[in-house]
Scaffold this active site. Structure first.
Site, PDB file in Angstrom:
ATOM      1  CG  ASP A 102      37.185  -5.155   9.349  1.00  0.00           C
ATOM      2  OD1 ASP A 102      37.851  -5.701   8.454  1.00  0.00           O
ATOM      3  OD2 ASP A 102      36.705  -4.016   9.248  1.00  0.00           O
ATOM      4  CG  ASP A 145      35.248   5.156  14.508  1.00  0.00           C
ATOM      5  OD1 ASP A 145      34.808   6.169  15.098  1.00  0.00           O
ATOM      6  OD2 ASP A 145      34.736   4.692  13.481  1.00  0.00           O
ATOM      7  CB  SER A 153      33.492   1.848   4.931  1.00  0.00           C
ATOM      8  OG  SER A 153      33.401   2.055   6.327  1.00  0.00           O
ATOM      9  NE  ARG A 194      32.820   4.123  16.290  1.00  0.00           N
ATOM     10  CZ  ARG A 194      32.328   3.033  15.718  1.00  0.00           C
ATOM     11  NH1 ARG A 194      31.926   2.017  16.461  1.00  0.00           N
ATOM     12  NH2 ARG A 194      32.227   2.960  14.412  1.00  0.00           N
TER      13      ARG A 194
HETATM   14  N1  ARG Z   1      33.849  10.258   9.459  1.00  0.00           N
HETATM   15  C1  ARG Z   1      33.022   9.832  10.517  1.00  0.00           C
HETATM   16  C2  ARG Z   1      33.677   9.997  11.848  1.00  0.00           C
HETATM   17  O1  ARG Z   1      34.866  10.043  11.911  1.00  0.00           O
HETATM   18  C3  ARG Z   1      32.540   8.421  10.326  1.00  0.00           C
HETATM   19  C4  ARG Z   1      33.605   7.365  10.439  1.00  0.00           C
HETATM   20  C5  ARG Z   1      33.144   5.958  10.045  1.00  0.00           C
HETATM   21  N2  ARG Z   1      32.682   5.940   8.688  1.00  0.00           N
HETATM   22  C6  ARG Z   1      32.339   4.858   8.016  1.00  0.00           C
HETATM   23  N3  ARG Z   1      31.839   5.051   6.840  1.00  0.00           N
HETATM   24  N4  ARG Z   1      32.455   3.664   8.519  1.00  0.00           N
HETATM   25  O2  ARG Z   1      33.023  10.084  12.834  1.00  0.00           O
END
Ligand code: ARG
Length: 390
Positions: free
Chosen positions: A13, A121, A173, A92
Site C-alpha cells: 500500500d 486507523d 491483513s 496510531r
Molecule cells: N480492529 C483493530 C483496531 O481497529 C485492528 C485494526 C487493524 N487490523 C488489521 N488486521 N490490520 O484497532
C-alpha cells in the site's frame, strides 16, 4: 515542490502511495516507526531510496511506546468491548505524533498515510494530526485512488517498477506491535468459520501446549511492572518474556466481532499473551490495594477510556483527564503477583503487597476474628431502611 511526510511501512500500500504522491507533484519524505513488528531499517531505507524518496526517517519507538502508551493503558486495564487490548489503536497516536513533528521539522504542509477508507486507523491518525496541528493537510491515497484490490495495486507497482516484495500470497491483513497482533480478512470474514489455526503467529493451540504449567512472578511499582521472577527488567524486556511464555501456553487469543468507529461491525482475531498476563496481574494487585469506591469508579473510567483509545482520541481533553485520574489511583499499586500459566489460562497462585487492604483479622472465620458481629445488625437496619420504607 510541495513536501509531504508519508507514514511508510515498506508494504504494498505505502509503496504505491509514494509513486502516487510523486505523480501528484509532491516531494515525498518517508517516516517508518518500529513499534515491535518485523523491522529492518536497512531494507526500508533501500526500498524508499529505490522509489525516489528524498529522505527517510527511521525511528525505533518501542521504548516510548511502552512507557508512554502501553503502560498508561495497562494502568487502566484497558480493553475494548471486553476483549481487545487495543494494541493497534495505541500505536496510531504515536505514529501520528511523529508525522506531525517531522512535518514541522521539514516545513512540510502535508502528511500522508496508507490507511484504507473503511477502518479505524484513518480515524485515529487523521484525528490525532488534527488535534496536534489543525493546519496540516492530510492525504490518504488509498481513500482516493481507484486501485480497489490488492491485484490492481500489484499491477500498478509492477507497471511503475516499484521495489515491492510479494512473497507468498497474503491471505490476511495483519498488524503487529509489542502489545499484540491483529489479524483479519479471508475466510474469517465469514462469522460461521472458526479462526484459521494457520493464521496465529504468537500463540499455540491449547491442544499443543505443555501438560505442565509454568509460573511467573511479576512485581509492580505504582502500577508498572518492574521485575520478572525477581529480576529487574525494562518494560520492553518483560513484555518480550511474557509474550513467549504466554504464547507457549496458548494464552491471549480472542476472536471478536467489534464495532468500528465508522459504524461497521467487523471481526478480528487477536493474540496478546503478554498483555493478558499483565492485565490479569495488575487487576489482581488493584483488587487488594485499592479501596472499594476507587476500584468501582476506576472500572467505569476504564470503559470510557478504552472507547476513547479505540476512537483515536488519545490527545483529547477527556482522555488526558481520565489518564490523570488513573495515574493517581496507582500510588499504592505496588507488590508482586505470581501467576500460573496453563492451557490458555492465567490463574493467580499468590499475591503480596505491603499496601494490601486485605486484613486477615477481619476476613477470617477462624479464632483470630476481630470483626464485631454485633455491629452488623445495626448496620443492616440502616442500610435496608429505604427499601423497608418503600
Ligand atoms: N480492529 C483493530 C483496531 O481497529 C485492528 C485494526 C487493524 N487490523 C488489521 N488486521 N490490520 O484497532
Amino acid at each position: 515542490m510541495k513536501k509531504v511526510v508519508l507514514a511508510y511501512s515498506g508494504g504494498l500500500d505505502t509503496s504505491c502511495c509514494i509513486k502516487w504522491l510523486q505523480d501528484k507533484g509532491f516531494e515525498v519524505i518517508c517516516f517508518s516507526a518500529n513499534l515491535g513488528s518485523e523491522f529492518s531499517p536497512v531494507q526500508l531505507k533501500n526500498k524508499a531510496k529505490a522509489s525516489g524518496v528524498s529522505k527517510i526517517y527511521v525511528e525505533d519507538l518501542r521504548k516510548e511506546f511502552v512507557q508512554e502508551y502501553i503502560f498508561p493503558a495497562l494502568k487502566a486495564n484497558a480493553l475494548y468491548e471486553s476483549r481487545y487490548v487495543l494494541s493497534t489503536a495505541l500505536g496510531r497516536p504515536l505514529i501520528a505524533k511523529y508525522l506531525v513533528d517531522i512535518a514541522h521539522k521539514e516545513k512540510a504542509l502535508f502528511v500522508a498515510h496508507g490507511c484504507t477508507g473503511k477502518g479505524n486507523d484513518q480515524v485515529r491518525i487523521d484525528t490525532t494530526v488534527k488535534i496536534l496541528d489543525p493546519k496540516l493537510k492530510i492525504i490518504a491515497p488509498v481513500r482516493e485512488w481507484d486501485l480497489t484490490s490488492r491485484e490492481s495495486e500489484i499491477e500498478y507497482a509492477k507497471k511503475n517498477k516499484l521495489p515491492i516484495s510479494i512473497s507468498k500470497e497474503k491471505i490476511y491483513s495483519i498488524d503487529q506491535n509489542i502489545w499484540g497482533i491483529s489479524i483479519e480478512g479471508g475466510m474469517m470474514e465469514d462469522l460461521n468459520n472458526a479462526p484459521d489455526e494457520a493464521a496465529y503467529v504468537l500463540t499455540k493451540n491449547v491442544d499443543e501446549t505443555p501438560n505442565k504449567a509454568d509460573y511467573v512472578d511479576i512485581e509492580f511499582y505504582k502500577g508498572v511492572p518492574v521485575r520478572i521472577n525477581g529480576k529487574k527488567a525494562e518494560g520492553l524486556k518483560i513484555i518480550g518474556i511474557l509474550e513467549e511464555l504466554g504464547g507457549k501456553h496458548g494464552i491471549g487469543r480472542t476472536d471478536l466481532v467489534e464495532d468500528r468507529t465508522v459504524g461497521i461491525k467487523s471481526r478480528e482475531i487477536y493474540e496478546a499473551p503478554a498483555a493478558w498476563i499483565l492485565i490479569r496481574a495488575h487487576q489482581e494487585l488493584e483488587s487488594m490495594t485499592l479501596d472499594k469506591e476507587t476500584l468501582s469508579f476506576k472500572e467505569i473510567a476504564a470503559l470510557r477510556y478504552s472507547q476513547l483509545v479505540y476512537q483515536g482520541l488519545w490527545f483529547s481533553r477527556l482522555l488526558r483527564s481520565l489518564q490523570a485520574f488513573i495515574e493517581m489511583t496507582q500510588e499504592k499499586v505496588t507488590g508482586s503477583v505470581k501467576l500460573k500459566l496453563y492451557k490458555g489460562n492465567v490463574t493467580v497462585a499468590s499475591r503480596v503487597s505491603k499496601y494490601s487492604l486485605y486484613k486477615k483479622h477481619l476476613a477470617t472465620y477462624g479464632e483470630e476474628d476481630q470483626f464485631d458481629r454485633k455491629d452488623a445488625k445495626g448496620f443492616i437496619e440502616i442500610f435496608s431502611l429505604p427499601y423497608r420504607e418503600r
